[in-house]
Design an enzyme around this catalytic site. Structure first.
Site, PDB file in Angstrom:
ATOM      1  N   TYR A 105       0.853  -1.198   0.000  1.00  0.00           N
ATOM      2  CA  TYR A 105       0.000   0.000   0.000  1.00  0.00           C
ATOM      3  C   TYR A 105       0.886   1.244   0.000  1.00  0.00           C
ATOM      4  O   TYR A 105       1.965   1.241   0.603  1.00  0.00           O
ATOM      5  CB  TYR A 105      -0.924  -0.045   1.230  1.00  0.00           C
ATOM      6  CG  TYR A 105      -1.942   1.068   1.270  1.00  0.00           C
ATOM      7  CD1 TYR A 105      -2.768   1.318   0.180  1.00  0.00           C
ATOM      8  CD2 TYR A 105      -2.074   1.870   2.404  1.00  0.00           C
ATOM      9  CE1 TYR A 105      -3.700   2.344   0.212  1.00  0.00           C
ATOM     10  CE2 TYR A 105      -3.004   2.893   2.453  1.00  0.00           C
ATOM     11  CZ  TYR A 105      -3.810   3.129   1.346  1.00  0.00           C
ATOM     12  OH  TYR A 105      -4.729   4.148   1.374  1.00  0.00           O
ATOM     13  N   TYR A 133      -3.345   5.146   8.855  1.00  0.00           N
ATOM     14  CA  TYR A 133      -2.703   3.877   8.506  1.00  0.00           C
ATOM     15  C   TYR A 133      -1.474   3.725   9.396  1.00  0.00           C
ATOM     16  O   TYR A 133      -0.335   3.824   8.954  1.00  0.00           O
ATOM     17  CB  TYR A 133      -2.332   3.859   7.026  1.00  0.00           C
ATOM     18  CG  TYR A 133      -2.102   2.472   6.463  1.00  0.00           C
ATOM     19  CD1 TYR A 133      -3.175   1.685   6.055  1.00  0.00           C
ATOM     20  CD2 TYR A 133      -0.819   1.948   6.327  1.00  0.00           C
ATOM     21  CE1 TYR A 133      -2.975   0.415   5.531  1.00  0.00           C
ATOM     22  CE2 TYR A 133      -0.610   0.684   5.799  1.00  0.00           C
ATOM     23  CZ  TYR A 133      -1.686  -0.075   5.405  1.00  0.00           C
ATOM     24  OH  TYR A 133      -1.488  -1.332   4.882  1.00  0.00           O
TER      25      TYR A 133
END
Ligand code: NAD
Length: 228
Positions: free
Chosen positions: A170, A180
């Site tokens: 990612y 995140y």
């Protein structure tokens, strides 16, 4: 035809399922590794036809999963498994689910695989670490358990000769993506680094290709669990 093992399929919403379908559509035989606590519901849902619509391939046939292996990629060998996990009802009901045992089972059943897909996201730990992140307690540092899953690709690799491996990364490995946290961005950075090194090593040694795809956001179970 090629044979593919996709680690990280427990429903029909995630990347693992979509990749399995793409490989099945291309003619591959599909084996999957399913997180032990999710095994029962996944197999039951499969059997009861809950996934039949999403099993449909472009040619109209339904994707067949040749075998579902219980897997907990946190543990490399049985010796690594704590007693309380061993005793847990959901784990005690299944066997041979550590990474090494799954690799051996696949070898016994099929001798070799051509494609290994690592589509694992860490379920329970993610909640814990994202809470730490919400509290902005960076002093707690990175939870190294997040590294364990990407790195476990090496062990399954031993089943692949002249094959290909694929994992999912990612963009948060390179850029700051708010939320995140909890070591996940660092785990992806490590995964990308491992991918480069393994691509060199495994490429030279066994003509194995090692790649990772930086995927866009998808409303999978794992993504929802971290509020994405
Ligand atoms: P997902 O929830 O569909 O897949 C993750 C799977 O990992 C689940 O089936 C879960 O049961 C399994 N799992 C968790 N812990 C495990 C363990 N210890 N042992 C074995 N299996 C375990 O979610 P997803 O989003 O499709 O995730 C697949 C991969 O894609 C992950 O590596 C994720 O980081 C990556 N990715 C996801 C997104 C996104 O937005 N969803 C974006 C980029 C990359």
């Amino acid at each position: 035809g090629k044979r593919a093992f996709i680690a990280g399929v427990a429903d029909d919403n995630g990347y693992g399922w979509a990749i399995a379908k793409a490989l099945a559509a291309a003619g591959a035989e599909i084996l999957v590794g399913t997180w032990v606590p999710a095994l029962n519901i996944f197999e039951t849902s499969l059997r009861r036809g809950k996934f039949d619509e999403s099993r449909r391939l472009p040619n109209g046939s339904l994707m067949e999963i040749a075998k579902v292996y219980p897997l907990d990629a946190v543990y490399d060998t049985l010796e690594d498994v704590p007693e309380d996990v061993k005793a847990n009802k959901r784990y005690a009901g299944a066997s041979n689910w550590t990474v090494k045992e799954v690799a051996e089972s696949v070898k016994n059943d099929y001798e070799s695989i051509d494609i290994l897909v690592h589509s694992l996201a860490n379920g329970p730990e993610i909640n814990v670490t994202s809470l730490q992140c919400d509290a902005c307690d960076l002093s707690k540092g990175t939870d190294y358990r997040h590294y364990q899953l990407p790195v476990s690709i090496k062990l399954l690799n031993s089943n692949v000769a002249g094959g290909a491996t694929l994992s999912l990364t990612y963009i948060a490995s390179e850029r700051t993506i708010p939320g995140y946290g909890g070591g996940m961005s660092s785990a992806k950075a490590a995964l990308e680094s491992d991918t480069r090194v393994l691509a060199f090593e495994a490429g030279r040694k066994g003509k194995i290709r090692v790649n990772t795809i930086s995927a866009g956001p998808l409303g999978s179970r794992a993504a929802k669990a971290i509020g994405f």
